[in-house]
Design an enzyme around this catalytic site. Sequence first.
Site, mmCIF file in Angstrom:
data_model
loop_
_atom_site.group_PDB
_atom_site.id
_atom_site.type_symbol
_atom_site.label_atom_id
_atom_site.label_comp_id
_atom_site.label_asym_id
_atom_site.label_seq_id
_atom_site.Cartn_x
_atom_site.Cartn_y
_atom_site.Cartn_z
ATOM 1 N N GLY A 21 54.685 2.203 -131.465
ATOM 2 C CA GLY A 21 54.916 2.130 -130.028
ATOM 3 C C GLY A 21 53.880 1.330 -129.275
ATOM 4 N N VAL A 22 53.487 1.821 -128.102
ATOM 5 C CA VAL A 22 52.518 1.130 -127.253
ATOM 6 C C VAL A 22 51.169 1.014 -127.943
ATOM 7 C CG1 VAL A 22 51.256 1.248 -125.073
ATOM 8 C CG2 VAL A 22 53.691 1.790 -125.117
ATOM 9 N N GLY A 23 50.759 2.053 -128.673
ATOM 10 C CA GLY A 23 49.476 2.001 -129.364
ATOM 11 C C GLY A 23 49.418 0.896 -130.392
ATOM 12 N N ARG A 42 48.107 10.797 -136.500
ATOM 13 C CA ARG A 42 48.202 11.950 -137.396
ATOM 14 C C ARG A 42 48.693 11.615 -138.793
ATOM 15 N NH1 ARG A 42 52.030 16.027 -134.471
ATOM 16 N NH2 ARG A 42 53.079 14.050 -134.053
ATOM 17 N N ARG A 43 49.577 10.623 -138.934
ATOM 18 C CA ARG A 43 50.306 10.435 -140.186
ATOM 19 C C ARG A 43 49.699 9.312 -141.018
ATOM 20 N NH1 ARG A 43 55.904 9.133 -137.638
ATOM 21 N NH2 ARG A 43 54.487 8.137 -136.158
ATOM 22 N N ASP A 68 44.533 14.684 -135.811
ATOM 23 C CA ASP A 68 45.405 15.287 -134.815
ATOM 24 C C ASP A 68 44.591 15.426 -133.535
ATOM 25 O OD1 ASP A 68 46.997 16.810 -133.186
ATOM 26 O OD2 ASP A 68 47.476 18.320 -134.708
ATOM 27 N N TYR A 159 53.290 18.305 -118.273
ATOM 28 C CA TYR A 159 53.121 16.888 -118.608
ATOM 29 C C TYR A 159 52.645 16.090 -117.395
ATOM 30 C CZ TYR A 159 54.265 12.113 -119.953
ATOM 31 O OH TYR A 159 54.192 10.768 -120.206
#
Length: 270
Positions: A21-23, A42-43, A68, A159
């Site tokens: 995504g944006v990251g 995280r992954r 995380d 949020y």
Amino acid sequence: MAETLTGKYGPWGIVAGGSDGVGAAFAHGMASRGMNVVLVARRPPVLEASADDIRARHGVEVRTVALDLSTPAALAELTDKTADLEVGLFVYNAGGDDRSTAFLDKDLDTHLVLVQRNCVGPLEAAYRFGAPMVARGRGAVVLVTSGAAWAGGATLTAYGATKAFDLILAESLWAEWRTSGVDVLGLVLGRTDTPSLRRAFVADGGPHGDLADPREVAEEALDHLGDGPTWIHGSDTPTGGSPFGALPRRDAVLAMSRGASAHSRRADSQ
């Protein structure tokens, strides 16, 4: 352009939430301008795949740190694992929310995890990585926030509150550090074409409509790191104020709530 980014800020950048995504778009944009990058997410498999792609395309050094960011020890661990690097740019991009639901329809632990990742995380990142930047007299911090920060709204309670925290944090740091050689940018995003948002639309069964391109988001932000405190992507006046303008706060909250409710009805009808 590469000399401008690394020469002004330093040789390494960190992207928290940098696997997709944006990251990931930020990481590619930084690497294309000659900056080495640290990807944090995280992954591990997704991180490593993204790192390999960046190395192949841009020929820079890439490190991965599987963390995380909703855990209390994450930023301390990241600091330890990057202690040998001169970090000149930190992008805190983590902190999305899967879907808008009523406050009491999510359990308390879910809200607290969101606060840890979206509020404690960016504050700690700014403190730990911003201090050396201020001491050196150069650097930049980007906190990615959301249009949900402009006003409270039904189903956006936690949020929106966390994103408002990020917006005020970025603006305040900009005010404190703007004469120290450190740029701070609060990047305000609307709906953006990311894997997490698409998963949310699939789960809701709703249409996604017009979405911002993550690459355009990242490139625009990198071009305007020095134009803080706030940059509103997609706005005709990106350095301007809230789109609610001079509306009374009550009217702004009701307008935000209607927007969230309309999206929920569209999703439920599919």
